[in-house]
Design a protein around this motif. Sequence first.
Motif, PDB file in Angstrom:
ATOM      1  N   GLY A  89       0.843  -1.188   0.000  1.00  0.00           N
ATOM      2  CA  GLY A  89       0.000   0.000   0.000  1.00  0.00           C
ATOM      3  C   GLY A  89       0.876   1.235   0.000  1.00  0.00           C
ATOM      4  N   ASN A  90       0.792   2.054  -1.060  1.00  0.00           N
ATOM      5  CA  ASN A  90       1.763   3.144  -1.221  1.00  0.00           C
ATOM      6  C   ASN A  90       1.217   4.541  -0.971  1.00  0.00           C
ATOM      7  OD1 ASN A  90       4.709   3.013  -2.209  1.00  0.00           O
ATOM      8  ND2 ASN A  90       3.937   4.894  -3.152  1.00  0.00           N
ATOM      9  N   ASP A  91      -0.112   4.718  -1.017  1.00  0.00           N
ATOM     10  CA  ASP A  91      -0.673   6.039  -0.723  1.00  0.00           C
ATOM     11  C   ASP A  91      -2.169   5.910  -0.516  1.00  0.00           C
ATOM     12  OD1 ASP A  91      -0.517   8.723  -0.167  1.00  0.00           O
ATOM     13  OD2 ASP A  91      -0.639   9.377  -2.249  1.00  0.00           O
ATOM     14  N   ILE A  92      -2.739   6.941   0.110  1.00  0.00           N
ATOM     15  CA  ILE A  92      -4.164   6.906   0.433  1.00  0.00           C
ATOM     16  C   ILE A  92      -4.686   8.338   0.489  1.00  0.00           C
ATOM     17  CG2 ILE A  92      -3.718   6.952   2.930  1.00  0.00           C
ATOM     18  CD1 ILE A  92      -6.098   5.064   3.282  1.00  0.00           C
ATOM     19  N   GLY A  93      -5.944   8.519   0.111  1.00  0.00           N
ATOM     20  CA  GLY A  93      -6.546   9.840   0.188  1.00  0.00           C
ATOM     21  C   GLY A  93      -8.057   9.758   0.226  1.00  0.00           C
ATOM     22  N   VAL A  94      -8.676  10.684   0.936  1.00  0.00           N
ATOM     23  CA  VAL A  94     -10.136  10.802   0.979  1.00  0.00           C
ATOM     24  C   VAL A  94     -10.544  11.987   0.125  1.00  0.00           C
ATOM     25  CG1 VAL A  94     -12.128  11.342   2.426  1.00  0.00           C
ATOM     26  CG2 VAL A  94     -10.379   9.756   3.261  1.00  0.00           C
ATOM     27  N   TYR A  95     -11.516  11.771  -0.760  1.00  0.00           N
ATOM     28  CA  TYR A  95     -12.035  12.846  -1.598  1.00  0.00           C
ATOM     29  C   TYR A  95     -13.525  12.612  -1.764  1.00  0.00           C
ATOM     30  CZ  TYR A  95     -11.985  16.421  -5.292  1.00  0.00           C
ATOM     31  OH  TYR A  95     -12.195  17.550  -6.050  1.00  0.00           O
ATOM     32  N   GLY A  96     -14.328  13.549  -1.251  1.00  0.00           N
ATOM     33  CA  GLY A  96     -15.774  13.365  -1.275  1.00  0.00           C
ATOM     34  C   GLY A  96     -16.179  12.187  -0.418  1.00  0.00           C
ATOM     35  N   SER A  97     -16.979  11.311  -0.976  1.00  0.00           N
ATOM     36  CA  SER A  97     -17.488  10.161  -0.229  1.00  0.00           C
ATOM     37  C   SER A  97     -16.655   8.902  -0.436  1.00  0.00           C
ATOM     38  CB  SER A  97     -18.933   9.868  -0.658  1.00  0.00           C
ATOM     39  OG  SER A  97     -18.976   9.533  -2.052  1.00  0.00           O
ATOM     40  N   LYS A  98     -15.512   9.057  -1.081  1.00  0.00           N
ATOM     41  CA  LYS A  98     -14.714   7.876  -1.438  1.00  0.00           C
ATOM     42  C   LYS A  98     -13.313   7.932  -0.835  1.00  0.00           C
ATOM     43  CE  LYS A  98     -17.138   7.376  -5.888  1.00  0.00           C
ATOM     44  NZ  LYS A  98     -17.865   8.673  -5.846  1.00  0.00           N
ATOM     45  N   TYR A 130       1.413   7.456  -6.160  1.00  0.00           N
ATOM     46  CA  TYR A 130       0.772   8.442  -5.278  1.00  0.00           C
ATOM     47  C   TYR A 130      -0.517   8.966  -5.896  1.00  0.00           C
ATOM     48  CZ  TYR A 130       4.849   8.512  -2.248  1.00  0.00           C
ATOM     49  OH  TYR A 130       5.842   8.148  -1.367  1.00  0.00           O
ATOM     50  N   VAL A 131      -1.339   9.591  -5.038  1.00  0.00           N
ATOM     51  CA  VAL A 131      -2.639  10.086  -5.480  1.00  0.00           C
ATOM     52  C   VAL A 131      -2.856  11.497  -4.942  1.00  0.00           C
ATOM     53  CG1 VAL A 131      -3.857   9.091  -3.484  1.00  0.00           C
ATOM     54  CG2 VAL A 131      -5.113   9.539  -5.607  1.00  0.00           C
ATOM     55  N   THR A 132      -3.514  12.346  -5.748  1.00  0.00           N
ATOM     56  CA  THR A 132      -3.941  13.661  -5.297  1.00  0.00           C
ATOM     57  C   THR A 132      -5.224  14.026  -6.035  1.00  0.00           C
ATOM     58  OG1 THR A 132      -3.181  15.895  -4.759  1.00  0.00           O
ATOM     59  CG2 THR A 132      -2.649  15.083  -6.968  1.00  0.00           C
ATOM     60  N   PHE A 133      -5.858  15.163  -5.659  1.00  0.00           N
ATOM     61  CA  PHE A 133      -7.216  15.464  -6.129  1.00  0.00           C
ATOM     62  C   PHE A 133      -7.363  16.943  -6.472  1.00  0.00           C
ATOM     63  CE2 PHE A 133      -7.104  12.353  -2.685  1.00  0.00           C
ATOM     64  CZ  PHE A 133      -7.613  11.222  -3.308  1.00  0.00           C
ATOM     65  N   HIS A 134      -8.294  17.212  -7.430  1.00  0.00           N
ATOM     66  CA  HIS A 134      -8.537  18.607  -7.825  1.00  0.00           C
ATOM     67  C   HIS A 134      -9.777  18.678  -8.711  1.00  0.00           C
ATOM     68  CE1 HIS A 134      -7.482  22.765  -8.653  1.00  0.00           C
ATOM     69  NE2 HIS A 134      -7.524  22.554  -9.962  1.00  0.00           N
TER      70      HIS A 134
END
Length: 375
Positions: A89-98, A130-134
């Motif tokens: 597991g290399n990265d994690i993020g919460v965005y909205g309901s997911k 990795y993960v990010t959001f926009h």
Amino acid sequence: MRNNLLFLMMALLMFAACRKDPAVTPEQTETAFPPNPGSVVKGLYLLNEGNMNMNKASLDYVDLRTGIYRRNIYGQANPEVVKGLGDVGNDIGVYGSKLYVVVNISNKLEILDVKTSKKIKQIDITNCRYVTFHKGKVYVSAYLGKVGDPNAPNGNISEIDTTTLQITRRVDVGRQPEEMAIVGEKLYIANSGGYSPPNYERTVSVIDLNSFTEIKRIDVAINLDRLKADRYGDLYVTSRGDYYNIPSKLFVIDTKTDQVKKTFDIAASNIWIDDDTAYIYATEWSYIQQKNTITYATINVKDETLTGKKFITDGTEAQIKIPYGIIVDPYTKDVYVTDARDYVTPGTLYCFDPLGKKKWSIVTGDIPAHFAFVY
């Protein structure tokens, strides 16, 4: 000979009939600290990497309102997934309901319901990192190629629509891209080139999000890794060095000019920025000395100066063998730090108050590494 063969076939049939699917690792719960029903932050997801090729990545959850720590919640919520969360597991993020979980060696992005941890969808992405959001989009960096292959192609970034959960666009970047940050309408990616030492990459890719094209690369230093944005339009980028003669350092990029404007001659393995403070730890390995040097530091990002202040002040750092993850509660200013210990046995999660005193600690999964708050 014929009788022996018949006996062997019968034994194999009996074994197949009796064999069961791998058992689901049950969720475990434990009281970690007194409940705080008024906590603004509901909880904290912790992603445990697990050792490579062992399918031991796992997901834990800290309920900040009840004080309950829940281990192995993925397996309990998704018993139909035979191999569990997967490999590294290399990265994690919460965005909205997911909840978005990057599982590196399993080559997938897991999308879960943030409330139940139930799997919604899996998107296959080779060697994702990795993960990010926009603005309703998810961005995932990926090495591509086989693990460790010095001839692996340049990496890329996948854009995923959060409504359709489909990949909408891709763009090529540098070799072995790592962490990302978004400032305005530009996506910045730290390229490492980690598969081909000593010929490391040394650039940050800059992506225009409207056209989704790479518009430039910023020359920084070799073997880049972490990348965080402050609220003043600057990026803090870590360089791991070469583990021999070139030390780890920290660099500041002005996103108005896309130029490096400052260098901190301190080792930096990970960084978290909250308000005007950057919290930094370093686990700097030297092949020459055959040992790690562990340090902690804080920086005032408004003034761009080292503060000299510690975020662990009670001596607990002496118990932490391998600091491996960090995050700061934006409301309470509590600092969470994980210890990977020996990388093969369960780690530890520590919580420190704003004065650096330990509030509590608890045993985690193997190699606890990545955090995501739930609001």
